[in-house]
Design a protein around this motif. Structure first.
Motif, PDB file in Angstrom:
ATOM      1  N   GLN A  31     -13.706   1.117  36.070  1.00 32.56           N
ATOM      2  CA  GLN A  31     -15.138   0.984  36.086  1.00 32.56           C
ATOM      3  C   GLN A  31     -15.627   0.586  34.663  1.00 32.56           C
ATOM      4  O   GLN A  31     -14.719   0.703  33.688  1.00 32.56           O
ATOM      5  N   VAL A  32     -16.959   0.385  34.631  1.00 35.32           N
ATOM      6  CA  VAL A  32     -17.555  -0.025  33.395  1.00 35.32           C
ATOM      7  C   VAL A  32     -17.578   1.058  32.473  1.00 35.32           C
ATOM      8  O   VAL A  32     -18.115   2.224  32.973  1.00 35.32           O
ATOM      9  N   GLN A  33     -17.345   0.794  31.142  1.00 40.64           N
ATOM     10  CA  GLN A  33     -17.332   1.850  30.374  1.00 40.64           C
ATOM     11  C   GLN A  33     -17.898   1.406  28.758  1.00 40.64           C
ATOM     12  O   GLN A  33     -17.594   0.429  28.622  1.00 40.64           O
ATOM     13  N   PHE A  34     -18.662   1.962  28.180  1.00 39.80           N
ATOM     14  CA  PHE A  34     -19.241   1.874  26.807  1.00 39.80           C
ATOM     15  C   PHE A  34     -18.877   2.723  25.890  1.00 39.80           C
ATOM     16  O   PHE A  34     -19.143   4.145  26.102  1.00 39.80           O
ATOM     17  N   VAL A  35     -18.479   2.301  24.833  1.00 43.62           N
ATOM     18  CA  VAL A  35     -18.160   3.314  23.431  1.00 43.62           C
ATOM     19  C   VAL A  35     -19.052   2.918  22.437  1.00 43.62           C
ATOM     20  O   VAL A  35     -18.796   1.843  21.726  1.00 43.62           O
ATOM     21  N   GLU A  36     -19.975   3.701  22.355  1.00 43.58           N
ATOM     22  CA  GLU A  36     -20.950   3.477  20.780  1.00 43.58           C
ATOM     23  C   GLU A  36     -20.365   4.277  19.770  1.00 43.58           C
ATOM     24  O   GLU A  36     -19.945   5.504  19.796  1.00 43.58           O
ATOM     25  N   SER A  37     -20.771   3.714  18.753  1.00 46.65           N
ATOM     26  CA  SER A  37     -20.341   4.599  17.175  1.00 46.65           C
ATOM     27  C   SER A  37     -21.279   3.904  16.133  1.00 46.65           C
ATOM     28  O   SER A  37     -21.965   2.855  16.372  1.00 46.65           O
ATOM     29  N   GLY A  38     -21.246   4.574  15.218  1.00 48.24           N
ATOM     30  CA  GLY A  38     -21.844   4.060  14.004  1.00 48.24           C
ATOM     31  C   GLY A  38     -23.071   4.674  13.529  1.00 48.24           C
ATOM     32  O   GLY A  38     -23.724   4.418  12.496  1.00 48.24           O
ATOM     33  N   GLY A  39     -23.468   5.760  14.355  1.00 49.62           N
ATOM     34  CA  GLY A  39     -24.797   6.529  13.836  1.00 49.62           C
ATOM     35  C   GLY A  39     -24.506   7.633  12.988  1.00 49.62           C
ATOM     36  O   GLY A  39     -23.298   7.703  12.501  1.00 49.62           O
ATOM     37  N   GLY A  40     -25.523   8.166  12.586  1.00 49.44           N
ATOM     38  CA  GLY A  40     -25.522   9.272  11.693  1.00 49.44           C
ATOM     39  C   GLY A  40     -26.888   9.586  11.123  1.00 49.44           C
ATOM     40  O   GLY A  40     -27.931   9.283  11.626  1.00 49.44           O
ATOM     41  N   LEU A  41     -26.684  10.080   9.968  1.00 51.34           N
ATOM     42  CA  LEU A  41     -28.026  10.542   9.024  1.00 51.34           C
ATOM     43  C   LEU A  41     -28.252   9.514   8.138  1.00 51.34           C
ATOM     44  O   LEU A  41     -27.382   9.303   7.312  1.00 51.34           O
ATOM     45  N   VAL A  42     -29.504   9.220   7.992  1.00 47.36           N
ATOM     46  CA  VAL A  42     -29.813   8.164   6.955  1.00 47.36           C
ATOM     47  C   VAL A  42     -31.212   8.340   6.365  1.00 47.36           C
ATOM     48  O   VAL A  42     -32.170   8.890   7.208  1.00 47.36           O
ATOM     49  N   GLN A  43     -31.355   8.300   5.367  1.00 51.06           N
ATOM     50  CA  GLN A  43     -32.576   8.346   4.607  1.00 51.06           C
ATOM     51  C   GLN A  43     -33.694   7.348   5.098  1.00 51.06           C
ATOM     52  O   GLN A  43     -33.599   6.278   5.610  1.00 51.06           O
ATOM     53  N   PRO A  44     -35.059   7.509   5.132  1.00 52.45           N
ATOM     54  CA  PRO A  44     -36.071   6.488   5.345  1.00 52.45           C
ATOM     55  C   PRO A  44     -36.000   5.414   4.662  1.00 52.45           C
ATOM     56  O   PRO A  44     -35.732   5.555   3.382  1.00 52.45           O
ATOM     57  N   GLY A  45     -35.833   4.221   5.235  1.00 52.04           N
ATOM     58  CA  GLY A  45     -35.783   2.935   4.437  1.00 52.04           C
ATOM     59  C   GLY A  45     -34.440   2.407   4.358  1.00 52.04           C
ATOM     60  O   GLY A  45     -34.133   1.322   3.959  1.00 52.04           O
ATOM     61  N   GLY A  46     -33.419   3.275   4.925  1.00 47.79           N
ATOM     62  CA  GLY A  46     -31.985   3.008   4.858  1.00 47.79           C
ATOM     63  C   GLY A  46     -31.745   1.951   6.040  1.00 47.79           C
ATOM     64  O   GLY A  46     -32.431   1.324   6.802  1.00 47.79           O
ATOM     65  N   SER A  47     -30.381   1.794   6.207  1.00 48.38           N
ATOM     66  CA  SER A  47     -29.706   0.922   7.027  1.00 48.38           C
ATOM     67  C   SER A  47     -28.424   1.547   7.621  1.00 48.38           C
ATOM     68  O   SER A  47     -27.707   2.397   7.098  1.00 48.38           O
ATOM     69  N   LEU A  48     -28.313   1.145   9.002  1.00 46.66           N
ATOM     70  CA  LEU A  48     -27.106   1.377   9.567  1.00 46.66           C
ATOM     71  C   LEU A  48     -26.623   0.415  10.512  1.00 46.66           C
ATOM     72  O   LEU A  48     -27.580  -0.627  10.940  1.00 46.66           O
ATOM     73  N   ARG A  49     -25.499   0.046  11.036  1.00 46.97           N
ATOM     74  CA  ARG A  49     -24.798  -0.897  11.898  1.00 46.97           C
ATOM     75  C   ARG A  49     -24.209  -0.136  13.063  1.00 46.97           C
ATOM     76  O   ARG A  49     -23.339   0.507  12.714  1.00 46.97           O
ATOM     77  N   LEU A  50     -24.798  -0.191  14.046  1.00 47.87           N
ATOM     78  CA  LEU A  50     -24.091   0.406  15.369  1.00 47.87           C
ATOM     79  C   LEU A  50     -23.291  -0.550  15.934  1.00 47.87           C
ATOM     80  O   LEU A  50     -23.485  -1.773  16.106  1.00 47.87           O
ATOM     81  N   SER A  51     -21.930  -0.080  16.556  1.00 50.84           N
ATOM     82  CA  SER A  51     -21.126  -0.637  17.275  1.00 50.84           C
ATOM     83  C   SER A  51     -20.990  -0.262  18.639  1.00 50.84           C
ATOM     84  O   SER A  51     -21.135   0.823  19.014  1.00 50.84           O
ATOM     85  N   CYS A  52     -20.646  -1.188  19.766  1.00 54.10           N
ATOM     86  CA  CYS A  52     -20.281  -0.758  21.182  1.00 54.10           C
ATOM     87  C   CYS A  52     -19.475  -1.658  21.796  1.00 54.10           C
ATOM     88  O   CYS A  52     -19.422  -2.659  21.882  1.00 54.10           O
ATOM     89  N   GLU A  53     -18.181  -0.939  21.975  1.00 62.83           N
ATOM     90  CA  GLU A  53     -17.265  -1.589  22.766  1.00 62.83           C
ATOM     91  C   GLU A  53     -17.301  -1.293  24.427  1.00 62.83           C
ATOM     92  O   GLU A  53     -17.324  -0.187  24.827  1.00 62.83           O
ATOM     93  N   ALA A  54     -17.197  -2.408  24.860  1.00 60.40           N
ATOM     94  CA  ALA A  54     -17.464  -2.526  26.335  1.00 60.40           C
ATOM     95  C   ALA A  54     -16.090  -2.611  27.235  1.00 60.40           C
ATOM     96  O   ALA A  54     -15.129  -3.552  26.699  1.00 60.40           O
ATOM     97  N   SER A  55     -15.752  -2.072  28.492  1.00 62.56           N
ATOM     98  CA  SER A  55     -14.703  -2.570  29.172  1.00 62.56           C
ATOM     99  C   SER A  55     -15.113  -2.400  30.518  1.00 62.56           C
ATOM    100  O   SER A  55     -16.053  -1.799  30.791  1.00 62.56           O
ATOM    101  N   GLY A  56     -14.091  -3.021  31.516  1.00 63.23           N
ATOM    102  CA  GLY A  56     -14.424  -2.781  32.886  1.00 63.23           C
ATOM    103  C   GLY A  56     -15.497  -4.069  33.388  1.00 63.23           C
ATOM    104  O   GLY A  56     -15.812  -3.770  34.466  1.00 63.23           O
ATOM    105  N   LEU A  57     -15.810  -4.820  32.510  1.00 64.59           N
ATOM    106  CA  LEU A  57     -16.418  -5.935  32.946  1.00 64.59           C
ATOM    107  C   LEU A  57     -16.428  -7.344  32.431  1.00 64.59           C
ATOM    108  O   LEU A  57     -15.370  -7.176  31.234  1.00 64.59           O
ATOM    109  N   VAL A  58     -16.894  -8.277  32.801  1.00 64.15           N
ATOM    110  CA  VAL A  58     -16.582  -9.641  32.088  1.00 64.15           C
ATOM    111  C   VAL A  58     -17.414  -9.688  30.875  1.00 64.15           C
ATOM    112  O   VAL A  58     -18.800 -10.132  31.330  1.00 64.15           O
TER     113      VAL A  58
END
Length: 116
Positions: free
Chosen positions: A1-28
């Motif tokens: 079945q379709v699955q998604f695994v997100e990562s990269g979140g966290g605590l950041v100060q205002p004005g900061g940056s983050l990069r999120l990732s998501c790996e998908a499976s079970g789909l083209v």
């Protein structure tokens, strides 16, 4: 079945940056338009960014336009969300799924907290 695994979140100060990732499976993945959604407690899940199958076309919600960048790597079945100049209002759980017409199944999401 379709699955998604997100990562990269966290605590950041205002004005900061983050990069999120998501790996998908079970789909083209390379044939699937992808999107990033976010949800805060008590509110509906909103689509904030989406990207075409090739990555050549992107769309953003007005609230994140100019600050967020969505991208994808079809060889890795992964979609990314670069988030810059974060204000506290961006605090939410972030999810990936098919853009505009999400699959019924969702990943666990990744928590982003913007706070000093």
């Amino acid at each position: 079945q379709v699955q998604f695994v997100e990562s990269g979140g966290g605590l950041v100060q205002p004005g900061g940056s983050l990069r999120l990732s998501c790996e998908a499976s079970g789909l083209v993945f390379s044939n699937t338009r992808m999107g990033w959604y976010r949800q805060v407690p008590g509110k509906q899940r909103d689509l904030v960014a989406q990207i075409s199958t090739s990555g050549g076309s992107t769309n953003y919600a007005d609230s994140v336009k100019g600050r967020f960048t969505i991208s994808r790597d079809n060889a890795k079945n992964t979609v990314y969300l670069q988030m810059n100049s974060l204000p506290p209002e961006d605090t939410a759980v972030y999810y990936c799924n098919r853009g505009s017409f999400p699959f019924p199944s969702w990943g666990q999401g990744t928590q982003v907290t913007v706070s000093s």
